[in-house]
Every structure is written in structure tokens, then in C-alpha cells.
Design a protein around this motif. Structure first.
Motif, PDB file in Angstrom:
ATOM      1  N   SER A  11      47.255  40.037  41.019  1.00 40.51           N
ATOM      2  CA  SER A  11      46.730  39.731  42.351  1.00 40.51           C
ATOM      3  C   SER A  11      45.480  38.872  42.185  1.00 40.51           C
ATOM      4  CB  SER A  11      46.367  41.026  43.086  1.00 40.51           C
ATOM      5  OG  SER A  11      45.240  41.649  42.467  1.00 40.51           O
ATOM      6  N   TYR A  12      44.991  38.320  43.293  1.00 45.12           N
ATOM      7  CA  TYR A  12      43.804  37.462  43.254  1.00 45.12           C
ATOM      8  C   TYR A  12      42.620  38.205  42.634  1.00 45.12           C
ATOM      9  CZ  TYR A  12      40.305  34.118  44.879  1.00 45.12           C
ATOM     10  OH  TYR A  12      39.290  33.198  44.929  1.00 45.12           O
ATOM     11  N   ASP A  13      42.350  39.408  43.083  1.00 47.78           N
ATOM     12  CA  ASP A  13      41.204  40.169  42.581  1.00 47.78           C
ATOM     13  C   ASP A  13      41.381  40.578  41.124  1.00 47.78           C
ATOM     14  OD1 ASP A  13      39.907  39.974  45.006  1.00 47.78           O
ATOM     15  OD2 ASP A  13      40.674  41.882  45.771  1.00 47.78           O
ATOM     16  N   GLU A  14      42.601  40.962  40.763  1.00 46.33           N
ATOM     17  CA  GLU A  14      42.867  41.343  39.374  1.00 46.33           C
ATOM     18  C   GLU A  14      42.651  40.166  38.435  1.00 46.33           C
ATOM     19  OE1 GLU A  14      46.358  44.770  39.867  1.00 46.33           O
ATOM     20  OE2 GLU A  14      46.892  42.645  39.763  1.00 46.33           O
ATOM     21  N   LYS A  71      36.910  36.668  34.485  1.00 47.42           N
ATOM     22  CA  LYS A  71      35.466  36.884  34.366  1.00 47.42           C
ATOM     23  C   LYS A  71      35.125  37.784  33.188  1.00 47.42           C
ATOM     24  CE  LYS A  71      31.286  37.860  37.022  1.00 47.42           C
ATOM     25  NZ  LYS A  71      30.628  38.527  35.897  1.00 47.42           N
ATOM     26  N   ASP A  72      35.919  38.800  32.959  1.00 54.51           N
ATOM     27  CA  ASP A  72      35.679  39.676  31.804  1.00 54.51           C
ATOM     28  C   ASP A  72      35.728  38.872  30.508  1.00 54.51           C
ATOM     29  OD1 ASP A  72      35.379  41.865  33.430  1.00 54.51           O
ATOM     30  OD2 ASP A  72      37.372  42.697  33.049  1.00 54.51           O
ATOM     31  N   GLY A  73      36.648  37.911  30.451  1.00 52.60           N
ATOM     32  CA  GLY A  73      36.770  37.085  29.255  1.00 52.60           C
ATOM     33  C   GLY A  73      35.553  36.204  29.024  1.00 52.60           C
ATOM     34  N   ILE A  90      40.262  30.313  41.428  1.00 48.87           N
ATOM     35  CA  ILE A  90      39.354  31.278  40.795  1.00 48.87           C
ATOM     36  C   ILE A  90      38.450  30.581  39.780  1.00 48.87           C
ATOM     37  CG2 ILE A  90      39.258  33.278  39.241  1.00 48.87           C
ATOM     38  CD1 ILE A  90      41.860  34.254  40.624  1.00 48.87           C
ATOM     39  N   LEU A  91      39.031  29.694  38.979  1.00 47.94           N
ATOM     40  CA  LEU A  91      38.240  28.976  37.979  1.00 47.94           C
ATOM     41  C   LEU A  91      37.132  28.161  38.640  1.00 47.94           C
ATOM     42  CD1 LEU A  91      41.010  27.679  35.535  1.00 47.94           C
ATOM     43  CD2 LEU A  91      39.508  29.651  35.232  1.00 47.94           C
TER      44      LEU A  91
END
Length: 314
Positions: free
Chosen positions: A147-150, A156-158, A187-188
Motif C-alpha cells: 500500500s502507499y503507506d507501507e 524511508k527505513d532504507g 513517494i520518492l
């Protein structure tokens, strides 16, 4: 009545007349060839070469794809395959780093977040030696199903892992097997990235609009890629050398009048093997003999493309 001999004689005379062009036509043709516009890069180079060094080993899941038969029974771990991946951070990347120094080039390293956290000193050394740290997801999860949030958290975690360990702000992205999702580019852009490489459609960078802002695409390669030609199809190192040299020769010829970028990709556990480091050295020394060629990191290429008004827009 015209005989066959007369017809052939007349045809030969007409053909000869057509073959002899007036001097004015020849001069016009030569003028057109001489005035054909050159499209060199903004800094004057005629061809740019981008080398990727994938830092994935250590971040792979259990029983990840490897050269071993994919026939492990459920509930068991493929221990030999795990050692094949471990070779990437124990031997592969250190050997490649020494080779890049000897050759005097800088590369882009696409880093998996969990691989960085598992081998922080190695990730830090890559940046300290002047190479770019680009993002490659937090792990090997399938990104296009998120999903978008996932997905936003995953990306971001990466980059947070890279920043924490190396201090480098990643601005370039590569999805697992290039398979981004419908929301990935949005997202990027939101997270401050300026380019991605998950595109095979051109041999030069181009610009697209994402969230109404310019976003660079720095094309990747499957042709000049060790995971396809060595691990995937069991090619030999000398075949890899010849294929990449042929790719360079053609792109270099085109680059006289057309902006060209060549990409070469190496993976830690494959490109870092002794034979492939030797192959890479032979390829790069061959390329360095030609005038007007520059090796650049992908962040450098992206910034040049975004700043150049003549860059292709889609």
C-alpha cells in the motif's frame, strides 16, 4: 523496334548518369554532414559511463534465489546458498573497492537497508572512498504489492539506515528487480529523491514530471549486467568482456552526434569474484583509452540532466 541489346545499353547509360552527381550536390551533402549538430554533455564529454555496485548480500531472506537448485524442502534453510551471498560482503565488495581505486573511477552503490545494518563498516567505507550510496529498499520485499503507506515506510527505513551508518543522504533509487509500484515515484519525490534507475527505455537520461516537479531517470541495464550474463545465463567472464566492449563501441560511435550514456552493473557476490574483477578492469581500461569519455556517479548524471535545458523530457 528496340532490341534487348539496345535496352540494356540505354539502361546502363542512364544508370551511369544517375551515379555521377553534380559537384553542387556533393558539396551540399558534405556540408550537411559537417553541420550535423553535436549533442555532447554540458561539461563537454561525448559519452558518460555509469557503473553500479549492488550492495545486497546480508539483506537477503532465507532461501533467496541463488545458483543452487531451487528445490529446498519447506522448513529448511539453504545453508550453502547463504555462504554464496556472504561472499559478497566478505570478499566481493572489498575487492571491487580496491579495483575502482586502481582504475580511478567512482561508482554508485545501491544499498539494501538490512545489508547496510549488518555490515556497517563496509557501507561506511564505500562512502568514505568517494562512491555514491543510493537506496535499494529496506530488504528484498516485493514492493509493487505494498500500500502507499507501507511502501513509503519501506523506502524511508532504507534511506534512514544508509544515513545512520554512512551519513550519506540517498537521492537515487532502485527497486528490487526494478519492479516499482504505481506509487513509487510519487513517494520518492516526497522523500527528497531526485532520480530513479528502474527504466530500460533509453541510452541517455531523461526528465519526467512527478507531482508536477522535474524528476530524472538515469537508465539501468540488463545487457551489461553480471546477474543476467554470469549468474543468470552461465556466461563466462570473457564473453561478458566482449559483449560490454561491443556495447561501448557502438555507443561511442553514436555519441559523436547524439548524447549517450552507458551503464554497467556489478553485484557484490558476482562482480566481486576474482575473474569478474579482472574482467571489469579490462573493460574499463579499454574504455578509458578513448577520448571524450567520463565515468560518473548516477547522482552526478541526474543533476546534470536536471540542469541541462536540452535534456529529453517525457
Amino acid at each position: 523496334m528496340e532490341t534487348r541489346r539496345d535496352f540494356i545499353k540505354k539502361s546502363s547509360i542512364l544508370s551511369l548518369a544517375g551515379a555521377v552527381q553534380p559537384a553542387s550536390a556533393i558539396n551540399l551533402l558534405q556540408t550537411k554532414q559537417q553541420t550535423k549538430p553535436k549533442t555532447h554533455w554540458a561539461d563537454g564529454f561525448r559519452l558518460v559511463v555509469s557503473v553500479s555496485m549492488q550492495f545486497e548480500a546480508g539483506g537477503q531472506p532465507d532461501n533467496a534465489e541463488s545458483p543452487f537448485p531451487q528445490n529446498m524442502q519447506k522448513g529448511f534453510i539453504d545453508l550453502p546458498a547463504a555462504t554464496w551471498f556472504a561472499y559478497g560482503y566478505k570478499e566481493g565488495i572489498p575487492r571491487m573497492l580496491d579495483n575502482w581505486d586502481k582504475l580511478g573511477i567512482k561508482v554508485t552503490s545501491h544499498m539494501v537497508g538490512t545489508a547496510v545494518l549488518k555490515n556497517p563498516q563496509l557501507a561506511k567505507e564505500i562512502v568514505q572512498r568517494g562512491h555514491e550510496a543510493a537506496a535499494h529498499g529496506m530488504n528484498w520485499a516485493t514492493e509493487y504489492t505494498m500500500s502507499y503507506d507501507e511502501e513509503k515506510k519501506f523506502i524511508k527505513d532504507g534511506i534512514d539506515a544508509i544515513k545512520k551508518v554512512t551519513g550519506f543522504d540517498a537521492i537515487g533509487y532502485n527497486a528490487n528487480w526494478l519492479r516499482r509500484g504505481e506509487n513509487t515515484l510519487k513517494i520518492l519525490q516526497e522523500l527528497g529523491f531526485i532520480y530513479h534507475i528502474d527504466d530500460l527505455s533509453r541510452d541517455e537520461p531523461f526528465i519526467i514530471k512527478v507531482n508536477d516537479k522535474d524528476f530524472a531517470v538515469v537508465p539501468y541495464t540488463l545487457r551489461c549486467n553480471d546477474i543476467m550474463l554470469i549468474e543468470g545465463k552461465n556466461f563466462s567472464a570473457d564473453q561478458f568482456v566482449n559483449q560490454v566492449k561491443m556495447e561501448f563501441d557502438q555507443l561511442y560511435a553514436e555519441s559523436e552526434y547524439k548524447r549517450r550514456q552507458m551503464s554497467i552493473s556489478f553485484h557484490d557476490r558476482i562482480g566481486g569474484s576474482p575473474q569478474m574483477v579482472k574482467a571489469a578492469s579490462e573493460i574499463i581500461k579499454y574504455i578509458q583509452q578513448q577520448p571524450g569519455v567520463a565515468f560518473k556517479r548516477k547522482d552526478e548524471i541526474a543533476r546534470m540532466a536536471l540542469a541541462d535545458k536540452t535534456t529529453i523530457r517525457e
